[in-house]
Design a protein around this motif. Structure first.
Motif, PDB file in Angstrom:
ATOM      1  N   TRP A  48      39.658  53.371  35.448  1.00  0.00           N
ATOM      2  CA  TRP A  48      38.610  53.257  36.475  1.00  0.00           C
ATOM      3  C   TRP A  48      37.733  54.503  36.546  1.00  0.00           C
ATOM      4  N   PHE A  49      38.257  55.626  36.101  1.00  0.00           N
ATOM      5  CA  PHE A  49      37.536  56.891  36.282  1.00  0.00           C
ATOM      6  C   PHE A  49      37.894  57.795  35.110  1.00  0.00           C
ATOM      7  N   SER A  50      37.101  57.759  34.069  1.00  0.00           N
ATOM      8  CA  SER A  50      37.401  58.561  32.881  1.00  0.00           C
ATOM      9  C   SER A  50      36.298  59.585  32.661  1.00  0.00           C
ATOM     10  N   SER A  51      36.639  60.855  32.778  1.00  0.00           N
ATOM     11  CA  SER A  51      35.667  61.906  32.518  1.00  0.00           C
ATOM     12  C   SER A  51      35.626  62.199  31.028  1.00  0.00           C
ATOM     13  N   ALA A  52      34.611  62.931  30.613  1.00  0.00           N
ATOM     14  CA  ALA A  52      34.472  63.323  29.212  1.00  0.00           C
ATOM     15  C   ALA A  52      34.528  62.101  28.300  1.00  0.00           C
ATOM     16  N   THR A  53      33.779  61.052  28.653  1.00  0.00           N
ATOM     17  CA  THR A  53      33.840  59.788  27.922  1.00  0.00           C
ATOM     18  C   THR A  53      33.193  59.893  26.549  1.00  0.00           C
ATOM     19  N   THR A  54      32.406  60.912  26.305  1.00  0.00           N
ATOM     20  CA  THR A  54      31.762  61.088  24.996  1.00  0.00           C
ATOM     21  C   THR A  54      32.635  61.876  24.033  1.00  0.00           C
ATOM     22  N   SER A  55      33.861  62.176  24.417  1.00  0.00           N
ATOM     23  CA  SER A  55      34.759  62.933  23.556  1.00  0.00           C
ATOM     24  C   SER A  55      35.209  62.092  22.351  1.00  0.00           C
TER      25      SER A  55
ATOM     26  N   ASN B 184      33.390  75.770  14.745  1.00  0.00           N
ATOM     27  CA  ASN B 184      32.284  75.157  14.010  1.00  0.00           C
ATOM     28  C   ASN B 184      31.777  73.946  14.789  1.00  0.00           C
ATOM     29  N   PRO B 185      30.545  73.979  15.296  1.00  0.00           N
ATOM     30  CA  PRO B 185      30.055  72.845  16.102  1.00  0.00           C
ATOM     31  C   PRO B 185      30.113  71.508  15.376  1.00  0.00           C
ATOM     32  N   ALA B 186      30.015  71.539  14.041  1.00  0.00           N
ATOM     33  CA  ALA B 186      30.045  70.285  13.290  1.00  0.00           C
ATOM     34  C   ALA B 186      31.431  69.670  13.263  1.00  0.00           C
ATOM     35  N   ASP B 187      32.457  70.484  13.429  1.00  0.00           N
ATOM     36  CA  ASP B 187      33.838  69.996  13.358  1.00  0.00           C
ATOM     37  C   ASP B 187      34.505  69.865  14.726  1.00  0.00           C
ATOM     38  N   ALA B 188      33.967  70.526  15.741  1.00  0.00           N
ATOM     39  CA  ALA B 188      34.654  70.645  17.029  1.00  0.00           C
ATOM     40  C   ALA B 188      34.727  69.308  17.755  1.00  0.00           C
ATOM     41  N   TRP B 189      35.894  69.052  18.335  1.00  0.00           N
ATOM     42  CA  TRP B 189      36.128  67.883  19.175  1.00  0.00           C
ATOM     43  C   TRP B 189      36.307  68.319  20.618  1.00  0.00           C
ATOM     44  N   THR B 190      36.031  67.381  21.518  1.00  0.00           N
ATOM     45  CA  THR B 190      36.517  67.493  22.895  1.00  0.00           C
ATOM     46  C   THR B 190      37.445  66.313  23.157  1.00  0.00           C
ATOM     47  N   SER B 191      38.181  66.392  24.249  1.00  0.00           N
ATOM     48  CA  SER B 191      39.146  65.334  24.575  1.00  0.00           C
ATOM     49  C   SER B 191      38.922  64.824  25.985  1.00  0.00           C
ATOM     50  N   GLY B 192      39.201  63.556  26.165  1.00  0.00           N
ATOM     51  CA  GLY B 192      39.200  62.972  27.499  1.00  0.00           C
ATOM     52  C   GLY B 192      40.612  62.937  28.068  1.00  0.00           C
ATOM     53  N   GLN B 193      40.685  62.656  29.345  1.00  0.00           N
ATOM     54  CA  GLN B 193      41.967  62.527  30.050  1.00  0.00           C
ATOM     55  C   GLN B 193      41.847  61.292  30.930  1.00  0.00           C
ATOM     56  N   TRP B 194      42.488  60.199  30.522  1.00  0.00           N
ATOM     57  CA  TRP B 194      42.301  58.905  31.191  1.00  0.00           C
ATOM     58  C   TRP B 194      43.578  58.528  31.938  1.00  0.00           C
ATOM     59  N   MET B 195      43.659  58.916  33.180  1.00  0.00           N
ATOM     60  CA  MET B 195      44.852  58.641  33.982  1.00  0.00           C
ATOM     61  C   MET B 195      44.551  57.708  35.154  1.00  0.00           C
ATOM     62  N   THR B 196      43.338  57.770  35.688  1.00  0.00           N
ATOM     63  CA  THR B 196      43.016  57.067  36.928  1.00  0.00           C
ATOM     64  C   THR B 196      42.694  55.599  36.674  1.00  0.00           C
ATOM     65  N   GLU B 197      43.338  54.736  37.445  1.00  0.00           N
ATOM     66  CA  GLU B 197      43.081  53.296  37.352  1.00  0.00           C
ATOM     67  C   GLU B 197      42.684  52.752  38.715  1.00  0.00           C
TER      68      GLU B 197
END
Length: 559
Positions: A205-212, A161-174
């Motif tokens: 320092w480098f976080s992709s998928a920041t809108t998650s 369901n697009p209204a409920d779906a989440w995405t996730s970020g992965q923040w490892m890089t500093e």
């Protein structure tokens, strides 16, 4: 002055993809194939039509960051491109992540899922980035058995369901570096009265998928020792219930060579509330499930990029008239395209072999032999396909001449986006060392040797050359490893680790092409994979150098 060159066209990217369709016919049970094919056909129509046209039309679009509101309040709003907004909805509706976790096709669910990814990936400006992180987060949370977080996040990460779906970020890089995450500087401060809730303080320092809506990240609980063992893995939601940022400041969006539609940001964490996922130590060990998944996504995206570039180049060769004939009638041009095609087909098969093993592991069907093979293949597949993707997309751009260098053709983006593939989720050298790490921790090349020999058994006599070359190459790799370790120790093996990994990868690609030809023969459909095997054999698969090169290397670099 009346001539105008016809641009290349795609059509339905599933129906025109003989490599994928042949593989699925040879791999999936008939009932699964009948279920999967209509989904892929529908997605292929979007990938080669509406989404492809919009990707080209929006080639200049990029996400934007609004840090401050009109009345001076910090808002840190990232606005996505129209194509990414459309991709968000499509992803949920088509179950691009959900398919793997619904497991409707048992051990083949990963093949089903990654076939969907492969078909759509080149047409949505790398929306695969947040999806890979989302898939990796779902896998990591399930593996952690943290029921609180599983119940909170998993239904959203895998929602249709697009209204409920989440995405996730992965923040490892500093700022301290990406691959060496053990020197992470983020501090985790315990919230009084809780042994699982913390506030995080540091810079990513480098976080992709920041809108998650959430992210998994590393931090060092106060009092923990330095190094990887002192890190913990944390779960954080990006915004508070009232919509304000959860102690997160977006300093800037990164200005990158490629993947420019991906909102990659530099973040400051100042009191970000987070929950420990699995204890307060061994954070690097606890992100292993995530890396297995994201590296598989990286490889699938690499073969998708190669496939797209070649599809366009081959169609253009049919349309482009030069020196009195279409390019696809020019022997040199045909030879050039054929060399790339063999690289791509080998890369496709090794990638989807890893996908098969991942699906078996998640369905509880992995044998001890398969488990050893998956541990070896995960770094090998990611590193080799990343290198092949850059080489193939670069050569494909050259096949268009000047048009391949013009932005509004959509072609330069293929190369710029491909360049990230050998970098993200572990560079070629880091992954080569990961392979050595697997071997040093009780691993063995034996599962890979068995896999290669099994692929070569029963091959047609016309493939004697590729079969012999594959057997010799893998034998050479094994003897080099033992001899070098005895003579020069770990440092000498490390110096040749990249050549070892690439040799093992190319050799397995060759063996899998032989197997694909063998199992396609019953359908009279073996000519293409057999030709690809012969071409890859002629290009060469054994890259190992027996002589020690470390002294010359140091001399060349003055170190």
């Amino acid at each position: 002055m009346s001539f105008y060159q016809s641009p290349p066209e795609l059509g339905n990217t599933f129906l025109t993809d003989d490599v994928l369709r042949r593989y699925l016919r040879n791999t999936l049970p008939e009932d699964v194939l009948k279920q999967v094919e209509p989904e892929l056909e529908t997605l292929g129509e979007l990938a080669g039509g509406e989404f492809y046209r919009e990707a080209n039309a929006q080639h200049n679009d990029e996400p934007t960051l609004e840090q401050w509101g009109a009345w001076g309040k910090r808002v840190d709003e990232i606005r996505l491109t129209p194509l990414w907004q459309k991709a968000q909805k499509l992803t949920a509706e088509k179950g691009i992540v959900a398919t793997a976790y619904e497991k409707k096709n048992g051990a083949y669910s990963r093949v089903h899922q990654f076939s969907l990814v492969y078909v759509i990936e080149p047409s949505w400006h790398v929306y695969s980035c947040p999806l890979a992180m989302t898939d990796g987060a779902a896998k990591t949370l399930l593996t952690s058995k943290n029921q609180r977080l599983v119940e909170r996040a998993l239904p959203r990460l895998t929602s249709r369901n697009p209204a409920d779906a989440w995405t996730s970020g992965q923040w490892m890089t500093e700022r301290t570096g990406g691959s060496d995450v053990a020197i992470c500087e983020t501090v985790a401060k315990a919230i009084e009265g809780s042994d699982t809730e913390f506030t995080l303080h540091g810079t990513k320092w480098f976080s992709s998928a920041t809108t998650s809506q959430m992210a998994l990240t590393l931090g060092r609980p106060e009092g923990n020792p330095p190094g990887g063992s002192g890190l913990a893995l944390f779960y954080a939601e990006i915004r508070n219930p009232d919509g304000t940022m959860n102690g997160i400041g977006v300093n800037r969006l990164k200005d990158k060579l490629g993947t420019r539609m991906v909102p990659t940001a530099e973040l400051s964490l100042d009191g970000t509330r987070a929950i420990a996922v699995s204890g307060l130590k061994d954070g690097i060990k606890n992100i292993t499930p995530m890396l297995t998944v994201t590296r598989t996504w990286n490889a699938v995206c690499a073969v998708a990029a190669m496939g797209r570039a070649l599809t366009l180049a081959k169609d253009y060769a049919r349309r482009r008239i030069a020196f009195g004939a279409p390019l696809n009638q020019k022997p040199l041009h045909v030879d050039t395209l054929a060399a790339m095609e063999a690289e791509y087909q080998g890369a496709f098969l090794i990638t989807f072999r890893a996908v098969e093993l991942l699906g078996k592991e998640e369905n509880g069907e992995l044998t001890e032999q398969d488990a050893g093979l998956l541990r070896l293949l995960t770094p090998i597949v990611k590193l080799i396909t990343g290198k092949q993707a850059v080489a193939v997309t670069s050569e494909c751009l050259e096949a268009f001449g000047g048009a391949g260098y013009i932005e509004d053709t959509g072609l330069p983006r293929l190369l710029r986006d491909a360049q990230v593939l050998p970098i993200w989720e572990g560079t070629t050298n880091v992954l080569s060392l990961d392979l050595l790490r697997v071997l040093s921790k009780g691993g063995s090349l034996e599962p890979l040797l068995r896999e290669i020999h099994a692929c070569l058994d029963g091959a047609d006599a016309s493939l004697e050359g590729p079969v012999t070359a594959a057997r010799r190459a893998v034998e050479h790799a094994g003897t080099w490893l033992m001899r070098t370790l005895e003579a020069g120790g770990p440092a000498a093996v490390e110096a040749g680790a990249r050549r070892l990994a690439l040799t093992l990868g190319r050799t397995l690609e060759l063996a899998l092409l032989v197997r694909e030809a063998t199992r396609s023969k019953a359908r009279n459909d073996d000519a293409v994979p057999a030709a690809a095997a012969r071409r890859l054999w002629k290009t060469g698969v054994d890259l190992i150098v027996d002589e020690a090169l470390d002294v010359d290397a140091r001399t060349l670099l003055g170190v």
